[in-house]
Design a protein around this motif. Sequence first.
Motif, short mmCIF file in Angstrom:
data_model
loop_
_atom_site.label_atom_id
_atom_site.label_comp_id
_atom_site.label_asym_id
_atom_site.label_seq_id
_atom_site.Cartn_x
_atom_site.Cartn_y
_atom_site.Cartn_z
N LEU A 3 13.12 13.11 1.29
CA LEU A 3 13.18 12.94 2.74
C LEU A 3 11.82 13.19 3.38
N LEU A 4 11.18 14.28 2.98
CA LEU A 4 9.87 14.60 3.55
C LEU A 4 8.85 13.53 3.19
N GLN A 5 8.89 13.05 1.96
CA GLN A 5 7.96 12.02 1.52
C GLN A 5 8.14 10.74 2.33
N MET A 6 9.37 10.36 2.57
CA MET A 6 9.63 9.15 3.34
C MET A 6 9.16 9.29 4.78
N LEU A 7 9.42 10.45 5.38
CA LEU A 7 8.96 10.69 6.75
C LEU A 7 7.44 10.73 6.81
N LEU A 8 6.83 11.28 5.78
CA LEU A 8 5.38 11.38 5.74
C LEU A 8 4.73 10.01 5.60
N GLU A 9 5.38 9.10 4.88
CA GLU A 9 4.87 7.74 4.76
C GLU A 9 4.84 7.04 6.12
N ASP A 15 0.84 -1.21 0.00
CA ASP A 15 0.00 0.00 0.00
C ASP A 15 0.87 1.25 0.00
N LYS A 16 1.94 1.24 0.80
CA LYS A 16 2.84 2.40 0.85
C LYS A 16 3.53 2.60 -0.50
N LEU A 17 3.91 1.50 -1.14
CA LEU A 17 4.55 1.61 -2.45
C LEU A 17 3.59 2.18 -3.48
N ARG A 18 2.35 1.73 -3.48
CA ARG A 18 1.35 2.25 -4.43
C ARG A 18 1.11 3.74 -4.17
N THR A 19 1.07 4.11 -2.90
CA THR A 19 0.87 5.52 -2.56
C THR A 19 2.00 6.37 -3.13
N ARG A 20 3.23 5.87 -2.96
CA ARG A 20 4.39 6.60 -3.49
C ARG A 20 4.32 6.72 -5.01
N GLN A 21 3.93 5.63 -5.67
CA GLN A 21 3.88 5.63 -7.13
C GLN A 21 2.76 6.51 -7.68
N ASN A 22 1.68 6.64 -6.91
CA ASN A 22 0.51 7.36 -7.41
C ASN A 22 0.42 8.81 -6.94
N GLN A 23 1.40 9.25 -6.15
CA GLN A 23 1.30 10.59 -5.59
C GLN A 23 1.62 11.64 -6.65
N SER A 24 0.60 12.14 -7.29
CA SER A 24 0.78 13.21 -8.27
C SER A 24 -0.01 14.45 -7.84
N ASP A 25 -0.71 14.35 -6.72
CA ASP A 25 -1.54 15.45 -6.24
C ASP A 25 -1.00 15.99 -4.93
N TRP A 26 -1.65 17.05 -4.44
CA TRP A 26 -1.25 17.65 -3.17
C TRP A 26 -1.61 16.73 -2.01
N ILE A 27 -0.72 16.67 -1.02
CA ILE A 27 -0.92 15.87 0.18
C ILE A 27 -1.01 16.81 1.37
N ALA A 28 -2.02 16.62 2.20
CA ALA A 28 -2.19 17.45 3.40
C ALA A 28 -1.09 17.13 4.41
#
Length: 226
Positions: A162-168, A120-133
């Motif tokens: 780095l921010l993306q990894m911490l956010l995951e 699920d985390k991998l899919r989230t990373r692959q699909n993140q093309s929009d703004w994240i709160a």
Amino acid sequence: MSKIHVLLAEDELALGMIIQESLESRDFKVSLCENGQIAWDSYQKNKPDILVLDVMMPKKDGFSLAAEIRKIDPYTPIIFLTSKSQTEDVVKGFGIGANDYVRKPFSMEELIVRIKAHLDKLRTRQNQSDWIALGKYEFHPTKQVLKLDESETPLTARESQLLQMLLEHANEITDRTLILNQIWGSDDFFNARSMDVFITKLRKKLQGDPEIQILNIRGYGIKLVC
């Protein structure tokens, strides 16, 4: 929809077959490999969705196999199976770039939950093309931008990673060694100092929301509180 393909490397054949049968009964596709060399060949041929690797295996151990895979593939999740008494395996595994570990003996339900969570985390990373709160901010990983109200702050590629990894792993501790190996490629002293500099920069860029904190948890890792 295609089945999730698990590459399972386990030299204890009886245990391997139990895990394989349990996963297949839950609609996974499983490639069972009895040693690390067979697992390496299978990985190259089949490109599985996730790898579950025993640490101690003949011909090529789990650490060596994971290290080779991480040289060419930083993303496919890797879960190590390790003995309860082998705590040092956990530290070494994260250092190589593993995503998780499961201590033997374990329940199949625990293993399945962990497999699904990492996919699920991998899919989230692959699909993140929009703004994240992110608290009062919005974060766009692809554009490498933080937005607060109408103000946008650009991020460097490494700050964004780095921010993306911490956010995951928000509100959880992320192992420092795991971050260093996945983003910097090595956990040596100079990269560790570099990471500390980037964390300081991110703190400054997020100071518009006092509820957001990036904490150094001594002896454990980094925690993004939001």
